[in-house]
Motif scaffolding. Structure first.
Motif, PDB file in Angstrom:
ATOM      1  N   ASP A 125      28.787  45.619  38.421  1.00 41.70           N
ATOM      2  CA  ASP A 125      28.530  46.070  37.054  1.00 41.70           C
ATOM      3  C   ASP A 125      29.167  45.044  36.117  1.00 41.70           C
ATOM      4  O   ASP A 125      29.644  44.002  36.560  1.00 41.70           O
ATOM      5  CB  ASP A 125      29.037  47.499  36.801  1.00 41.70           C
ATOM      6  N   GLN A 126      29.216  45.345  34.833  1.00 44.00           N
ATOM      7  CA  GLN A 126      29.687  44.357  33.865  1.00 44.00           C
ATOM      8  C   GLN A 126      31.197  44.157  33.880  1.00 44.00           C
ATOM      9  O   GLN A 126      31.704  43.228  33.238  1.00 44.00           O
ATOM     10  CB  GLN A 126      29.232  44.750  32.459  1.00 44.00           C
ATOM     11  N   ARG A 127      31.921  44.986  34.640  1.00 42.88           N
ATOM     12  CA  ARG A 127      33.385  44.862  34.643  1.00 42.88           C
ATOM     13  C   ARG A 127      33.978  44.881  36.043  1.00 42.88           C
ATOM     14  O   ARG A 127      35.184  44.975  36.194  1.00 42.88           O
ATOM     15  CB  ARG A 127      34.016  45.999  33.813  1.00 42.88           C
ATOM     16  N   THR A 128      33.116  44.747  37.072  1.00 40.14           N
ATOM     17  CA  THR A 128      33.611  44.860  38.449  1.00 40.14           C
ATOM     18  C   THR A 128      32.977  43.801  39.346  1.00 40.14           C
ATOM     19  O   THR A 128      31.751  43.609  39.338  1.00 40.14           O
ATOM     20  CB  THR A 128      33.301  46.253  39.028  1.00 40.14           C
ATOM     21  N   PHE A 129      33.821  43.125  40.119  1.00 41.96           N
ATOM     22  CA  PHE A 129      33.364  42.146  41.099  1.00 41.96           C
ATOM     23  C   PHE A 129      33.770  42.630  42.475  1.00 41.96           C
ATOM     24  O   PHE A 129      34.930  42.971  42.713  1.00 41.96           O
ATOM     25  CB  PHE A 129      33.996  40.773  40.826  1.00 41.96           C
ATOM     26  N   GLU A 130      32.823  42.699  43.399  1.00 42.31           N
ATOM     27  CA  GLU A 130      33.089  43.208  44.737  1.00 42.31           C
ATOM     28  C   GLU A 130      33.137  42.067  45.744  1.00 42.31           C
ATOM     29  O   GLU A 130      32.237  41.225  45.792  1.00 42.31           O
ATOM     30  CB  GLU A 130      32.020  44.222  45.150  1.00 42.31           C
ATOM     31  N   VAL A 131      34.178  42.034  46.568  1.00 39.62           N
ATOM     32  CA  VAL A 131      34.311  41.031  47.617  1.00 39.62           C
ATOM     33  C   VAL A 131      34.982  41.673  48.819  1.00 39.62           C
ATOM     34  O   VAL A 131      35.973  42.391  48.685  1.00 39.62           O
ATOM     35  CB  VAL A 131      35.100  39.796  47.121  1.00 39.62           C
ATOM     36  N   ASN A 132      34.429  41.439  49.987  1.00 37.38           N
ATOM     37  CA  ASN A 132      34.969  42.010  51.235  1.00 37.38           C
ATOM     38  C   ASN A 132      35.145  43.524  51.144  1.00 37.38           C
ATOM     39  O   ASN A 132      36.095  44.094  51.694  1.00 37.38           O
ATOM     40  CB  ASN A 132      36.311  41.360  51.584  1.00 37.38           C
ATOM     41  N   GLY A 133      34.250  44.192  50.429  1.00 37.61           N
ATOM     42  CA  GLY A 133      34.334  45.645  50.289  1.00 37.61           C
ATOM     43  C   GLY A 133      35.304  46.111  49.223  1.00 37.61           C
ATOM     44  O   GLY A 133      35.382  47.314  48.936  1.00 37.61           O
ATOM     45  N   ARG A 134      36.070  45.179  48.630  1.00 40.25           N
ATOM     46  CA  ARG A 134      37.020  45.544  47.571  1.00 40.25           C
ATOM     47  C   ARG A 134      36.357  45.416  46.202  1.00 40.25           C
ATOM     48  O   ARG A 134      35.598  44.475  45.950  1.00 40.25           O
ATOM     49  CB  ARG A 134      38.243  44.619  47.602  1.00 40.25           C
ATOM     50  N   LYS A 135      36.669  46.329  45.327  1.00 39.84           N
ATOM     51  CA  LYS A 135      36.147  46.294  43.963  1.00 39.84           C
ATOM     52  C   LYS A 135      37.269  45.823  43.040  1.00 39.84           C
ATOM     53  O   LYS A 135      38.283  46.506  42.879  1.00 39.84           O
ATOM     54  CB  LYS A 135      35.634  47.679  43.556  1.00 39.84           C
ATOM     55  N   LEU A 136      37.079  44.630  42.446  1.00 40.31           N
ATOM     56  CA  LEU A 136      38.094  44.037  41.584  1.00 40.31           C
ATOM     57  C   LEU A 136      37.699  44.241  40.124  1.00 40.31           C
ATOM     58  O   LEU A 136      36.600  43.863  39.708  1.00 40.31           O
ATOM     59  CB  LEU A 136      38.227  42.533  41.860  1.00 40.31           C
ATOM     60  N   THR A 137      38.594  44.839  39.360  1.00 43.10           N
ATOM     61  CA  THR A 137      38.372  44.987  37.923  1.00 43.10           C
ATOM     62  C   THR A 137      39.413  44.159  37.181  1.00 43.10           C
ATOM     63  O   THR A 137      40.526  43.949  37.673  1.00 43.10           O
ATOM     64  CB  THR A 137      38.479  46.453  37.485  1.00 43.10           C
ATOM     65  N   ALA A 138      39.041  43.698  35.992  1.00 41.51           N
ATOM     66  CA  ALA A 138      39.943  42.825  35.250  1.00 41.51           C
ATOM     67  C   ALA A 138      39.620  42.859  33.760  1.00 41.51           C
ATOM     68  O   ALA A 138      38.517  43.233  33.358  1.00 41.51           O
ATOM     69  CB  ALA A 138      39.832  41.388  35.763  1.00 41.51           C
ATOM     70  N   ARG A 139      40.617  42.417  32.984  1.00 41.07           N
ATOM     71  CA  ARG A 139      40.357  42.276  31.546  1.00 41.07           C
ATOM     72  C   ARG A 139      39.366  41.142  31.292  1.00 41.07           C
ATOM     73  O   ARG A 139      38.603  41.177  30.333  1.00 41.07           O
ATOM     74  CB  ARG A 139      41.662  41.993  30.803  1.00 41.07           C
ATOM     75  N   ALA A 140      39.395  40.129  32.146  1.00 38.02           N
ATOM     76  CA  ALA A 140      38.486  38.993  31.985  1.00 38.02           C
ATOM     77  C   ALA A 140      38.154  38.396  33.349  1.00 38.02           C
ATOM     78  O   ALA A 140      38.964  38.467  34.283  1.00 38.02           O
ATOM     79  CB  ALA A 140      39.112  37.933  31.081  1.00 38.02           C
ATOM     80  N   PHE A 141      36.982  37.819  33.443  1.00 36.31           N
ATOM     81  CA  PHE A 141      36.546  37.112  34.646  1.00 36.31           C
ATOM     82  C   PHE A 141      36.207  35.666  34.271  1.00 36.31           C
ATOM     83  O   PHE A 141      35.782  35.387  33.141  1.00 36.31           O
ATOM     84  CB  PHE A 141      35.299  37.758  35.257  1.00 36.31           C
ATOM     85  N   VAL A 142      36.370  34.766  35.235  1.00 40.06           N
ATOM     86  CA  VAL A 142      35.973  33.371  35.043  1.00 40.06           C
ATOM     87  C   VAL A 142      35.086  32.964  36.222  1.00 40.06           C
ATOM     88  O   VAL A 142      35.507  33.075  37.382  1.00 40.06           O
ATOM     89  CB  VAL A 142      37.189  32.424  34.976  1.00 40.06           C
ATOM     90  N   ILE A 143      33.877  32.514  35.914  1.00 45.22           N
ATOM     91  CA  ILE A 143      32.972  32.009  36.950  1.00 45.22           C
ATOM     92  C   ILE A 143      33.132  30.498  37.016  1.00 45.22           C
ATOM     93  O   ILE A 143      32.877  29.789  36.041  1.00 45.22           O
ATOM     94  CB  ILE A 143      31.509  32.380  36.651  1.00 45.22           C
ATOM     95  N   ALA A 144      33.578  30.019  38.166  1.00 45.62           N
ATOM     96  CA  ALA A 144      33.799  28.578  38.358  1.00 45.62           C
ATOM     97  C   ALA A 144      33.313  28.189  39.754  1.00 45.62           C
ATOM     98  O   ALA A 144      34.049  27.584  40.539  1.00 45.62           O
ATOM     99  CB  ALA A 144      35.270  28.239  38.179  1.00 45.62           C
ATOM    100  N   THR A 145      32.075  28.552  40.049  1.00 47.31           N
ATOM    101  CA  THR A 145      31.546  28.414  41.410  1.00 47.31           C
ATOM    102  C   THR A 145      30.944  27.042  41.701  1.00 47.31           C
ATOM    103  O   THR A 145      30.468  26.792  42.813  1.00 47.31           O
ATOM    104  CB  THR A 145      30.493  29.502  41.677  1.00 47.31           C
ATOM    105  N   GLY A 146      30.945  26.142  40.714  1.00 46.98           N
ATOM    106  CA  GLY A 146      30.544  24.773  40.968  1.00 46.98           C
ATOM    107  C   GLY A 146      29.060  24.577  41.192  1.00 46.98           C
ATOM    108  O   GLY A 146      28.227  25.371  40.746  1.00 46.98           O
TER     109      GLY A 146
END
Length: 472
Positions: free
Chosen positions: A119-140
């Motif tokens: 969703d607009q405020r959650t990133f999921e990796v390895n089954g974990r849902k990470l929420t944050a005040r801000a995200f940075v996309i730096a995937t190259g």
């Protein structure tokens, strides 16, 4: 709504690592997600290995041509595997600075895995849902692979595989004559491969000043590199173990093919639509504060397209840090972005080209100083090339293009002047003699000389004054 982190960074390349390090040292709670290795392309497949290989190739070339200094050697023997071993040693030496252990020691939670936004405020990796005040996309980015019939079946290398080979290809075709193709083409040729460089345009290094690119092309031809210009590869086929590359009426057989035809942003697996982030095939769309269309999500580095350089990713990261952690007030300024191509001779540039400058202004002065007129260049036998500084009549520097020995180092004096809005006259100060940096000071003096040459009234007045003084 409470969140898990102050900032979550997706991608452990140059930009992502700068954000993670700085944010952690500011005591923010930081998570860094990387699906493969920290360090990004620059460490593993780009700047570090390519410059290590280029240095080995430069030494081989110098030894082979040392007779111009009265130094004679037996036939040069090149151990290609050892040269590649040097590359891997350099990577291993630098890698600890980008290691997970170092970042965990700074307080960064390093998570390895491939994830996506749910969703607009959650990133999921390895089954974990990470929420944050801000995200940075730096995937190259990754190498762009052209759609050429037979290429995949024949097999090819990109910058992601080429530094791992230990056997020198006897013959090598390189598709693409941009910085990667030209740097690696010259390096492999100097290390003993027969290289054919294939350019889709008339000019190799098409983003460079045409006169500067022509100097590099002349050097390539003098070394025996085969250039094919204004051509596109139409098909590749394997015949009796040899790879044949066809372009119109021309067909060449080689042992290996290196694809260096540009870069593509790494976006596909991130599920950006769900996150409300706009993008296209060139990269993610951001504003001057490096915010995406979702103001909580920022992006930097190659994933934006545009300036795909390690130093630009690091600069963009420095803009993101205060914006993402505190208040989004800082904006990027791309007016002064230098870059270099590490062929021999090197190229370096900043600001506008001569053609761009003439379209924008009507008071352009082109200050061109040859390396051949710099004593240190003569002493070292490195006289090919020039410094071209583009100014307005008032001395404002709006662009510079260097081609020659150590151009990548010499450009920084001009970068400093432009960054601080100094006139070109600032470059004409005292320089140590004899040094290559005199090419900048000599070029800077040309503005005054050109203005004087155009001012016949001043010349006539001075002639009268000096004539009068001789009579008294």
């Amino acid at each position: 709504m409470a969140v898990d982190y102050d900032i979550v960074i997706i991608g452990g390349g140059s930009g992502g690592l700068v954000v993670a390090s700085a944010a952690a040292q500011l005591k923010a709670k930081v998570a860094l997600v990387e699906k493969h290795q920290l360090g990004g392309d620059c460490l593993w497949y780009g700047c570090v290995p390519s410059k290590s290989l280029i240095e080995a190739a430069r030494l081989a070339y110098q030894v082979k041509h040392s007779q111009q200094f009265g130094i004679y050697t037996d036939a040069v023997e090149i151990n290609f595997a050892q040269a590649m071993g040097h590359v891997q040693t350099v990577i291993a030496t630098i890698e600890p600075y980008d290691s997970p252990e170092r970042f965990r020691g700074l307080g960064v939670e390093v998570i390895f895995g491939s994830g996506q936004f749910i969703d607009q405020r959650t990133f999921e990796v390895n089954g974990r849902k990470l929420t944050a005040r801000a995200f940075v996309i730096a995937t190259g980015s990754r190498p762009a692979i052209p759609s050429i019939p037979g290429l995949s079946e024949a097999g090819f290398l990109t910058n992601e595989q080429v530094f791992s080979i230990t056997e020198r290809p006897e013959s090598l075709a390189i598709i693409g004559a941009g910085p990667i193709g030209c740097e690696l083409g010259q390096a492999f040729h100097r290390l003993g491969s027969k290289v054919t460089l294939i350019s889709s345009r008339e000019q190799i290094l098409p983003k460079e000043d045409p006169e500067a690119a022509a100097i590099v092309e002349t050097q390539f031809i003098s070394e025996g590199i085969h250039l094919i210009k204004n051509s596109r590869v139409e098909k590749v086929e394997v015949i009796e173990g040899k790879k044949y590359v066809s372009m119109g009426n021309e067909k060449i057989g080689v042992d290996e093919i290196l694809v260096a035809a540009g870069r593509s942003p790494n976006l596909e697996s991130l599920n950006l639509e769900v996150a409300g982030v706009d993008y296209d095939q060139k990269g993610i769309h951001v504003n001057e504060k490096l915010q995406t269309t979702n103001s909580r999500i920022y992006a930097c580095g190659d994933v934006l397209g545009g300036y795909q350089f390690t130093h630009v990713a690091a600069y963009q990261a420095s803009v993101i840090i205060p914006n993402a952690l505190f208040f989004p007030l800082k904006k990027v300024d791309y007016r002064v972005i230098p870059w270099a191509t590490f062929t021999d001779p090197e190229l370096a540039r900043i600001g506008l080209t001569e053609a761009e400058a003439r379209k924008k202004y009507d008071d352009i002065y082109v200050l061109k100083q040859a390396f051949a007129d710099v004593d240190r260049a003569q002493a070292e036998g490195k006289i090919a090339g020039f410094a071209k500084i583009i100014t307005r009549r008032n001395g404002e520097i709006i662009g510079a293009h260097l081609v020659g020995s150590s151009a990548g180092e010499l450009i920084h004096e001009i970068v400093l002047a432009m960054s601080n809005q100094l006139k070109v006259s600032a470059l004409s100060g005292i320089h140590v003699y004899p040094t290559l940096s005199e090419v900048n000071s000599k070029a800077a003096l040309l503005l005054t000389k050109q203005k004087y040459a155009q001012n016949t009234r001043l010349q006539n007045l001075l002639a009268k004054i000096f004539n009068f003084l001789r009579q008294v």
